[in-house]
Scaffold this motif. Structure first.
Motif, PDB file in Angstrom:
ATOM      1  N   PHE A   1      -1.827   0.393 -19.254  1.00  0.00           N
ATOM      2  CA  PHE A   1      -1.421   0.857 -17.851  1.00  0.00           C
ATOM      3  C   PHE A   1      -2.335   0.712 -16.766  1.00  0.00           C
ATOM      4  CE2 PHE A   1       0.486   4.606 -20.508  1.00  0.00           C
ATOM      5  CZ  PHE A   1       1.794   4.403 -20.190  1.00  0.00           C
ATOM      6  N   GLN A   2      -3.427   0.440 -16.963  1.00  0.00           N
ATOM      7  CA  GLN A   2      -4.278  -0.180 -15.904  1.00  0.00           C
ATOM      8  C   GLN A   2      -3.838  -1.459 -15.367  1.00  0.00           C
ATOM      9  OE1 GLN A   2      -8.267   0.916 -18.060  1.00  0.00           O
ATOM     10  NE2 GLN A   2      -8.596   1.469 -15.882  1.00  0.00           N
ATOM     11  N   TRP A   3      -3.438  -2.237 -16.429  1.00  0.00           N
ATOM     12  CA  TRP A   3      -3.127  -3.673 -16.076  1.00  0.00           C
ATOM     13  C   TRP A   3      -1.909  -3.494 -14.919  1.00  0.00           C
ATOM     14  CZ3 TRP A   3      -1.420  -7.634 -20.249  1.00  0.00           C
ATOM     15  CH2 TRP A   3      -1.047  -8.899 -19.727  1.00  0.00           C
ATOM     16  N   LEU A   4      -0.973  -2.528 -15.153  1.00  0.00           N
ATOM     17  CA  LEU A   4       0.140  -2.497 -14.659  1.00  0.00           C
ATOM     18  C   LEU A   4      -0.200  -1.801 -13.146  1.00  0.00           C
ATOM     19  CD1 LEU A   4       2.714  -0.915 -17.165  1.00  0.00           C
ATOM     20  CD2 LEU A   4       2.683  -3.096 -16.034  1.00  0.00           C
ATOM     21  N   ALA A   5      -1.271  -1.112 -13.322  1.00  0.00           N
ATOM     22  CA  ALA A   5      -1.609  -0.369 -11.838  1.00  0.00           C
ATOM     23  C   ALA A   5      -2.337  -1.573 -10.908  1.00  0.00           C
ATOM     24  CB  ALA A   5      -2.679   0.741 -12.118  1.00  0.00           C
ATOM     25  N   CYS A   6      -2.921  -2.602 -11.651  1.00  0.00           N
ATOM     26  CA  CYS A   6      -3.307  -3.566 -10.728  1.00  0.00           C
ATOM     27  C   CYS A   6      -2.310  -4.300 -10.184  1.00  0.00           C
ATOM     28  CB  CYS A   6      -4.411  -4.307 -11.711  1.00  0.00           C
ATOM     29  SG  CYS A   6      -5.889  -3.683 -12.163  1.00  0.00           S
ATOM     30  N   TYR A   7      -1.369  -4.442 -10.841  1.00  0.00           N
ATOM     31  CA  TYR A   7      -0.078  -5.326 -10.324  1.00  0.00           C
ATOM     32  C   TYR A   7       0.658  -4.534  -9.399  1.00  0.00           C
ATOM     33  CZ  TYR A   7       4.001  -8.378 -10.277  1.00  0.00           C
ATOM     34  OH  TYR A   7       5.103  -9.080 -10.000  1.00  0.00           O
ATOM     35  N   ALA A   8       0.754  -3.106  -9.664  1.00  0.00           N
ATOM     36  CA  ALA A   8       1.344  -2.336  -8.335  1.00  0.00           C
ATOM     37  C   ALA A   8       0.773  -2.516  -7.007  1.00  0.00           C
ATOM     38  CB  ALA A   8       1.308  -0.946  -8.742  1.00  0.00           C
ATOM     39  N   VAL A   9      -0.637  -2.507  -7.250  1.00  0.00           N
ATOM     40  CA  VAL A   9      -1.299  -2.818  -6.015  1.00  0.00           C
ATOM     41  C   VAL A   9      -1.114  -4.156  -5.294  1.00  0.00           C
ATOM     42  CG1 VAL A   9      -3.761  -2.745  -4.760  1.00  0.00           C
ATOM     43  CG2 VAL A   9      -3.085  -1.084  -6.471  1.00  0.00           C
ATOM     44  N   ILE A  10      -0.717  -5.098  -6.285  1.00  0.00           N
ATOM     45  CA  ILE A  10      -0.429  -6.588  -5.772  1.00  0.00           C
ATOM     46  C   ILE A  10       0.734  -6.333  -5.042  1.00  0.00           C
ATOM     47  CG2 ILE A  10       0.618  -8.844  -6.490  1.00  0.00           C
ATOM     48  CD1 ILE A  10      -1.744  -8.879  -8.349  1.00  0.00           C
ATOM     49  N   LEU A  11       1.915  -5.724  -5.521  1.00  0.00           N
ATOM     50  CA  LEU A  11       3.230  -5.412  -4.936  1.00  0.00           C
ATOM     51  C   LEU A  11       2.951  -4.703  -3.596  1.00  0.00           C
ATOM     52  CD1 LEU A  11       5.281  -4.756  -8.230  1.00  0.00           C
ATOM     53  CD2 LEU A  11       5.181  -6.797  -6.953  1.00  0.00           C
ATOM     54  N   GLY A  12       2.031  -3.458  -3.896  1.00  0.00           N
ATOM     55  CA  GLY A  12       2.136  -2.808  -2.387  1.00  0.00           C
ATOM     56  C   GLY A  12       1.557  -3.685  -1.192  1.00  0.00           C
ATOM     57  N   LEU A  13       0.787  -4.735  -1.512  1.00  0.00           N
ATOM     58  CA  LEU A  13       0.212  -5.730  -0.488  1.00  0.00           C
ATOM     59  C   LEU A  13       1.300  -6.852  -0.121  1.00  0.00           C
ATOM     60  CD1 LEU A  13      -3.466  -5.400  -1.111  1.00  0.00           C
ATOM     61  CD2 LEU A  13      -2.524  -4.609   0.928  1.00  0.00           C
ATOM     62  N   GLY A  14       2.144  -6.989  -1.202  1.00  0.00           N
ATOM     63  CA  GLY A  14       3.024  -8.042  -0.966  1.00  0.00           C
ATOM     64  C   GLY A  14       2.606  -9.255  -1.236  1.00  0.00           C
ATOM     65  N   LEU A  15       1.603  -9.317  -2.230  1.00  0.00           N
ATOM     66  CA  LEU A  15       0.910 -10.618  -2.632  1.00  0.00           C
ATOM     67  C   LEU A  15       1.750 -11.233  -3.893  1.00  0.00           C
ATOM     68  CD1 LEU A  15      -2.579  -9.537  -2.487  1.00  0.00           C
ATOM     69  CD2 LEU A  15      -1.283 -10.802  -0.586  1.00  0.00           C
ATOM     70  N   GLN A  16       2.959 -10.890  -4.371  1.00  0.00           N
ATOM     71  CA  GLN A  16       3.518 -11.148  -5.465  1.00  0.00           C
ATOM     72  C   GLN A  16       3.907 -12.617  -5.484  1.00  0.00           C
ATOM     73  OE1 GLN A  16       4.540  -8.616  -3.667  1.00  0.00           O
ATOM     74  NE2 GLN A  16       6.613  -8.771  -3.320  1.00  0.00           N
ATOM     75  N   SER A  17       4.147 -13.275  -4.301  1.00  0.00           N
ATOM     76  CA  SER A  17       4.419 -14.634  -4.122  1.00  0.00           C
ATOM     77  C   SER A  17       3.347 -15.652  -4.625  1.00  0.00           C
ATOM     78  CB  SER A  17       4.968 -14.912  -2.767  1.00  0.00           C
ATOM     79  OG  SER A  17       4.014 -14.844  -2.011  1.00  0.00           O
ATOM     80  N   GLN A  18       2.186 -15.113  -4.454  1.00  0.00           N
ATOM     81  CA  GLN A  18       0.831 -15.750  -4.821  1.00  0.00           C
ATOM     82  C   GLN A  18       0.142 -15.363  -6.343  1.00  0.00           C
ATOM     83  OE1 GLN A  18      -0.442 -14.560  -0.781  1.00  0.00           O
ATOM     84  NE2 GLN A  18      -1.425 -16.798  -0.697  1.00  0.00           N
ATOM     85  N   ALA A  19       0.218 -13.935  -6.458  1.00  0.00           N
ATOM     86  CA  ALA A  19      -0.202 -13.414  -7.732  1.00  0.00           C
ATOM     87  C   ALA A  19       0.567 -12.844  -8.433  1.00  0.00           C
ATOM     88  CB  ALA A  19      -1.590 -12.475  -7.026  1.00  0.00           C
TER      89      ALA A  19
END
Length: 356
Positions: free
Chosen positions: A242-260
């Motif tokens: 769940f914490q791993w997914l939370a870290c990824y949710a913040v990546i999505l929140g900042l729109g960084l999914q194309s890099q991270a």
């Protein structure tokens, strides 16, 4: 005539300490100002303002679920170690949340011993006898955490190569809990030498430490009872997921999914946890953001966005800790001062308790 001359000498020490503190604050302020001047604060602010807070809210929910999963895991370890002691779930949840809040807000990992003391005082039996056993169950969770860190490390290695310097840092950080593991597991045999010492003081100290370690090892019995062990391991690893997914949710929140990607989230979770092994500041502020910056830089994310990521992710953790910890504190009828005093009392009970 001699007494008045001694007054300035006695007061010189506190004055010098104050001067030293002021100089240290000035140096740190200068270093912080220099670091901020290199981070393009405009981009940090823009990233914070334009973040998608729907994803941030999801990160908060996932982090809260992770804390709940950790309490379930601890409850199973406690039931295995103390089968004859009534173990209601509500006090375990409250102690877990109080511990999380303590670790999130105070340097030195205050939360871990605090949750041990808070729960031990709620259970039936002598607190001085329960404390080391309950501490052993917390230690069993540490062993599971090492497994989770190893999984995150494997995922990180498959996604991005780390410089040799970072490998050395990871090795050092992992060595600390591993050495603690060896102490608990092999400690009683090593202390046998001290117990045979010709010095009565050394022999008494060795006897006391050996007895406490033996009680602490009872907390590891969860691994010998599959009924409890499988549940404890499963829920603790689920908390990490769940914490791993939370870290990824913040990546999505900042729109960084194309890099991270999701692997970058694993690397970030690994980095921030290793940086917290020896916390240097309240809530590990600064060090936490630096860990995020280093990891995200390896994925090509700019410094401004990386720092904004670290600020948001830490805010998610701290707000979750406070949001869950304060109601737990009120539910226990405790204040922050009570926590600090109860921890001191618990340590005193351990030191004064005589073998039965």
């Amino acid at each position: 005539m001699g007494a008045p001359e001694n007054v300035p000498v006695r007061s010189r020490g506190p004055v010098l300490r104050r001067i030293g503190v002021v100089l240290l604050v000035l140096v740190l302020a200068g270093l912080v100002a220099f670091a901020l001047s290199r981070l393009e604060l405009g981009r940090v602010g823009h990233a914070l303002v334009t973040a998608s807070y729907g994803w941030i809210a999801l990160a908060l929910a996932l982090t809260s679920l992770a804390m709940l999963m950790r309490s379930i895991s601890w409850h199973q370890a406690l039931r295995a170690a103390l089968p004859d002691t009534p173990m209601p779930w509500a006090p375990v949840i409250r102690a877990t949340m109080i511990g999380v809040m303590g670790s999130a807000l105070v340097p030195g990992r205050l939360g871990e011993p605090t949750r041990v003391v808070v729960l031990s005082r709620r259970l039936e039996g002598r607190t001085s006898r329960l404390l080391p056993v309950v501490a052993g169950t917390v230690f069993s969770q540490t062993l599971i955490n090492l497994l989770a860190l190893a999984i995150l490390l494997a995922v990180t290695f498959t996604s991005v190569p780390l410089p040799s310097g970072h490998l050395a840092s990871i090795a050092i950080a992992l060595a600390i809990p591993l050495l603690a593991c060896l102490l608990v597991i092999a400690g009683p045999r090593l202390l046998a030498l001290g117990r045979r010492s010709h010095s009565p003081r050394i022999a008494r100290a060795a006897n006391t430490v050996a007895r406490l370690l033996a009680l602490a090892r009872r907390g590891l019995v969860v691994f010998a009872r599959p009924r409890y062990g499988a549940t404890a391991i499963g829920f603790q690893l689920l908390a990490w997921a769940f914490q791993w997914l939370a870290c990824y949710a913040v990546i999505l929140g900042l729109g960084l999914q194309s890099q991270a990607d999701i692997a970058a989230a694993a690397a970030i979770l690994l980095a921030v946890n290793l940086s917290a092994v020896l916390p240097a500041t309240p809530s590990n502020v600064g060090v936490f953001q630096a860990a995020c910056l280093v990891v995200l830089a390896a994925y090509g994310v700019g410094a401004g966005q990386a720092v904004a990521y670290g600020i948001i992710l830490q805010a998610v953790e701290v707000l979750t800790a406070i949001g869950l910890g304060v109601p737990a504190l009120l539910g226990e009828g405790l204040s922050w001062r009570d926590l600090r005093s109860s921890r001191t009392e618990g340590e005193a009970e351990l030191e004064t308790d005589e073998p039965s």
